[in-house]
Design a protein around this motif. Structure first.
Motif, PDB file in Angstrom:
ATOM      1  N   LYS A  78      -0.229   8.849  -9.135  1.00 22.59           N
ATOM      2  CA  LYS A  78      -1.312   9.417  -9.936  1.00 22.59           C
ATOM      3  C   LYS A  78      -1.914   8.385 -10.880  1.00 22.59           C
ATOM      4  O   LYS A  78      -3.114   8.391 -11.141  1.00 22.59           O
ATOM      5  N   GLU A  79      -1.068   7.495 -11.374  1.00 23.19           N
ATOM      6  CA  GLU A  79      -1.549   6.469 -12.304  1.00 23.19           C
ATOM      7  C   GLU A  79      -2.433   5.431 -11.612  1.00 23.19           C
ATOM      8  O   GLU A  79      -3.378   4.915 -12.203  1.00 23.19           O
ATOM      9  N   ILE A  80      -2.126   5.127 -10.362  1.00 23.95           N
ATOM     10  CA  ILE A  80      -2.872   4.075  -9.656  1.00 23.95           C
ATOM     11  C   ILE A  80      -3.920   4.659  -8.693  1.00 23.95           C
ATOM     12  O   ILE A  80      -4.643   3.908  -8.049  1.00 23.95           O
ATOM     13  N   GLN A  81      -4.011   5.979  -8.630  1.00 30.66           N
ATOM     14  CA  GLN A  81      -4.926   6.638  -7.690  1.00 30.66           C
ATOM     15  C   GLN A  81      -6.382   6.230  -7.938  1.00 30.66           C
ATOM     16  O   GLN A  81      -6.905   6.406  -9.041  1.00 30.66           O
ATOM     17  N   PRO A  82      -7.060   5.687  -6.927  1.00 29.69           N
ATOM     18  CA  PRO A  82      -8.473   5.311  -7.099  1.00 29.69           C
ATOM     19  C   PRO A  82      -9.338   6.561  -7.261  1.00 29.69           C
ATOM     20  O   PRO A  82      -9.025   7.622  -6.720  1.00 29.69           O
ATOM     21  N   LYS A  83     -10.410   6.431  -7.972  1.00 30.47           N
ATOM     22  CA  LYS A  83     -11.314   7.543  -8.206  1.00 30.47           C
ATOM     23  C   LYS A  83     -11.917   8.028  -6.891  1.00 30.47           C
ATOM     24  O   LYS A  83     -12.436   7.238  -6.103  1.00 30.47           O
ATOM     25  N   GLY A  84     -11.860   9.340  -6.672  1.00 33.07           N
ATOM     26  CA  GLY A  84     -12.454   9.925  -5.481  1.00 33.07           C
ATOM     27  C   GLY A  84     -11.666   9.696  -4.206  1.00 33.07           C
ATOM     28  O   GLY A  84     -12.187   9.889  -3.105  1.00 33.07           O
ATOM     29  N   MET A  85     -10.405   9.274  -4.324  1.00 34.16           N
ATOM     30  CA  MET A  85      -9.575   9.014  -3.151  1.00 34.16           C
ATOM     31  C   MET A  85      -8.192   9.628  -3.317  1.00 34.16           C
ATOM     32  O   MET A  85      -7.679   9.735  -4.432  1.00 34.16           O
ATOM     33  N   GLY A  86      -7.615  10.014  -2.185  1.00 31.13           N
ATOM     34  CA  GLY A  86      -6.279  10.599  -2.199  1.00 31.13           C
ATOM     35  C   GLY A  86      -5.235   9.599  -1.731  1.00 31.13           C
ATOM     36  O   GLY A  86      -5.548   8.611  -1.076  1.00 31.13           O
ATOM     37  N   LEU A  87      -3.990   9.864  -2.095  1.00 32.01           N
ATOM     38  CA  LEU A  87      -2.886   8.991  -1.709  1.00 32.01           C
ATOM     39  C   LEU A  87      -1.711   9.805  -1.179  1.00 32.01           C
ATOM     40  O   LEU A  87      -1.409  10.878  -1.709  1.00 32.01           O
ATOM     41  N   ILE A  88      -1.059   9.286  -0.146  1.00 36.45           N
ATOM     42  CA  ILE A  88       0.215   9.811   0.301  1.00 36.45           C
ATOM     43  C   ILE A  88       1.242   8.707   0.113  1.00 36.45           C
ATOM     44  O   ILE A  88       1.046   7.585   0.575  1.00 36.45           O
ATOM     45  N   VAL A  89       2.322   9.006  -0.580  1.00 37.57           N
ATOM     46  CA  VAL A  89       3.400   8.033  -0.764  1.00 37.57           C
ATOM     47  C   VAL A  89       4.334   8.144   0.441  1.00 37.57           C
ATOM     48  O   VAL A  89       4.905   9.203   0.696  1.00 37.57           O
ATOM     49  N   ARG A  90       4.494   7.055   1.183  1.00 37.74           N
ATOM     50  CA  ARG A  90       5.296   7.055   2.401  1.00 37.74           C
ATOM     51  C   ARG A  90       6.790   6.918   2.097  1.00 37.74           C
ATOM     52  O   ARG A  90       7.183   6.501   0.992  1.00 37.74           O
ATOM     53  N   THR A  91       7.620   7.251   3.082  1.00 38.34           N
ATOM     54  CA  THR A  91       9.076   7.215   2.917  1.00 38.34           C
ATOM     55  C   THR A  91       9.568   5.840   2.505  1.00 38.34           C
ATOM     56  O   THR A  91      10.494   5.706   1.696  1.00 38.34           O
ATOM     57  N   GLU A  92       8.965   4.802   3.048  1.00 39.39           N
ATOM     58  CA  GLU A  92       9.406   3.441   2.774  1.00 39.39           C
ATOM     59  C   GLU A  92       9.197   3.045   1.315  1.00 39.39           C
ATOM     60  O   GLU A  92       9.750   2.044   0.845  1.00 39.39           O
ATOM     61  N   ALA A  93       8.437   3.844   0.550  1.00 44.83           N
ATOM     62  CA  ALA A  93       8.200   3.539  -0.867  1.00 44.83           C
ATOM     63  C   ALA A  93       9.388   3.891  -1.745  1.00 44.83           C
ATOM     64  O   ALA A  93       9.423   3.520  -2.932  1.00 44.83           O
TER      65      ALA A  93
END
Length: 513
Positions: free
Chosen positions: A171-186
């Motif tokens: 959430k802190e690094i999420q770019p404006k207007g874009m979504g993120l999925i954190v993968r298992t390898e993270a």
């Protein structure tokens, strides 16, 4: 369980074998003529909108039109929703798309409209590729989803404290207007690791946007990684004990990539240096040959038969030579249980998808029937492809579906028979070419012959000498042999013969698998 990856890089095909406790369970193949397409991004033109099907066909510059269903118009969230923990989070993730679910496709797309799409399913048979208009870019630790607003964390990360930590970072690094999925390898990675991955993804997305604006449709806008690159990015994780590859160039590329994203895995990557071909060294060629067999023998004498039809794949279980030592029901149960493990392995190995019907040997005891279905579900937990299994019917049948992204190995290795009109199948020209190349690879190690005569069916001969004899020249250059090609129309399409310079001394069998 020891899990190993073996990669063979050839002139005409690259192969990746996945081994579990030394047994081949998955095989991936990529050829120049049929490169991996899933993940590629195209700028397409809407050719036809079909309100009755709530779908559209797009010209993206390929031989066959791409298929776009209304559920895939600005909505690839369903592809990721299973990665997100908790029903509440999944509902939030899908919320922004709810309003689109009631909008007919004819109100969203018009004929000759240009649209950016991404391939989600390879072309199969007479069907073109399936696409989505919601692009997504996978990295090592994150998946970037442009024009999306929510953040999700992989369901495979089970530690709730770690989930919350990763969600907060995302959430802190999420770019404006874009979504993120954190993968298992993270899992276990810090802010710096995720930021670095995101920077690369953002850089790639800006490049895609820029090219899309300047390029007219239909056109390829972005080509995803090669088979080897995408495999290392997506599947080379901590549970892999070893990755061995026989290409010095690709070995260096893998090491360079891992150095920036997962340095701890670099020590698990090994360059194969032996003279024996790598798949021969691990005795994989025989296992690969068996993937074309209908009948697969089980321990103790039972066997299964796999048949492909237009609508489904049928698998039949038989006791064969196995008669057992106890009562009949125990004999049938043991055969079915052995069949379950082999069926699960063959589904993965042959990459069989779609509707599958399994005819287990009928058993009267309902508890035995339930046991069979339970064992099948447990065996398929190792499978990355999603599957759905129905209870066993009164006739001993199990109906199931398995996710299909690309054609099964049967269609990679074979093509419709020109004699019978497609009722049966023969090895494809590319597969025969690969077998010939492997013959020369073995021969170059064990013989000092510098000039041979290669006798093939005319169709293979034409394939070898087309494109200004590029294939023959590649063989000659790589294995330092002068190769004379001769056609024999009486020779079966899948066979070849190799003679010494005198034209009489045949040496084919000396260096076959």
């Amino acid at each position: 369980m020891r899990k190993e990856i073996i990669i063979n890089v050839g002139t005409h095909e690259n192969r990746i074998a996945v081994l579990e406790d030394g047994k081949l369970v998955e095989l991936f193949i990529e050829r120049p003529e049929h490169e991996r397409m899933v993940g590629d991004i195209y700028k397409g033109i809407v050719k036809t909108v079909l309100p009755g099907m709530q779908a559209a066909f797009l010209d993206i510059g390929l031989e066959r039109s791409a298929f776009l269903h209304v559920s895939d118009v600005a909505d690839s969230a369903h592809e990721y929703v299973d990665l997100i923990e908790g029903s509440e989070d999944r509902e939030k993730f899908l919320a922004s798309f709810r309003e689109n679910e009631t909008i007919p496709i004819e109100d969203m797309l018009q004929k000759r409209q240009e649209i950016l799409v991404q391939i989600t399913k390879e072309p199969m048979g007479t069907k073109g590729p399936r696409v989505t208009s919601q692009t997504s870019l996978p990295g090592r630790f994150l998946v970037l989803i442009p024009n999306e607003l929510h953040v999700g964390v992989s369901l495979k990360i089970t530690d709730w404290v770690e989930k919350r930590r990763l969600r907060q970072i995302a959430k802190e690094i999420q770019p404006k207007g874009m979504g993120l999925i954190v993968r298992t390898e993270a899992e276990g990675k810090n802010v710096r690791d995720l930021k670095s991955d995101l920077r690369q993804l953002m850089k790639l997305w800006k490049k895609i946007e820029k090219r899309a604006m300047k390029t007219g449709a239909p056109a390829l806008i972005h080509k995803d990684m090669s088979l080897t690159g995408s495999f290392v990015r997506d599947l080379f994780t901590d549970d892999i004990s070893m990755l061995m590859i026989d290409s010095k160039k690709e070995f260096k590329e893998i090491q360079s990539y891992l150095k920036s994203v997962s340095p701890s895995l670099r020590s698990r990557v090994t360059l194969y240096r032996e003279s024996t071909p790598i798949f021969d060294h691990f005795d994989l060629e025989h296992e690969i040959e068996k993937t074309l067999h209908r009948k697969i023998w089980l321990k103790k004498g039972g066997y299964i038969v796999i048949d492909h039809t237009e609508a489904l794949v049928a698998i039949d279980v038989n006791t064969g030579k196995y008669v057992g030592k106890s009562d009949q029901q125990e004999t049938l149960l043991k055969t079915n249980l052995r069949a379950v493990k082999e069926i699960a392995r063959q589904l993965r190995l042959r990459d069989i998808g779609g509707l599958i019907v399994i005819d287990f040997i009928d058993m009267e005891d309902q508890s035995y029937r339930d046991m069979i279905v339970g064992e099948l579900r447990a065996a398929l937990k190792k499978d990355r492809a999603k599957s759905s299994i129905s209870p066993i019917s009164e006739f001993g049948l199990v109906e199931m579906t398995r996710q299909r992204v690309r054609p099964s190995l049967l269609y990679t290795f074979s093509e419709p028979c020109p004699v019978c009109g497609g009722f049966g199948r023969v090895l494809s020209k590319e597969t025969v070419m690969a077998k010939i190349e492997r013959w020369f690879e073995r021969a170059s190690i064990y013989t000092k012959e510098k000039q041979v005569r290669l006798v093939v069916h005319p169709r293979i001969g034409a394939f070898l000498t087309q494109d200004d004899e590029l294939r023959r020249r590649n063989l000659t250059k790589k294995y330092k042999m002068i190769i004379e090609i001769a056609n024999d129309p009486l020779l079966p399409l899948h066979e070849f013969k190799i003679y010494l310079q005198d034209g009489k001394s045949e040496i084919t069998e000396q260096f076959k698998t």
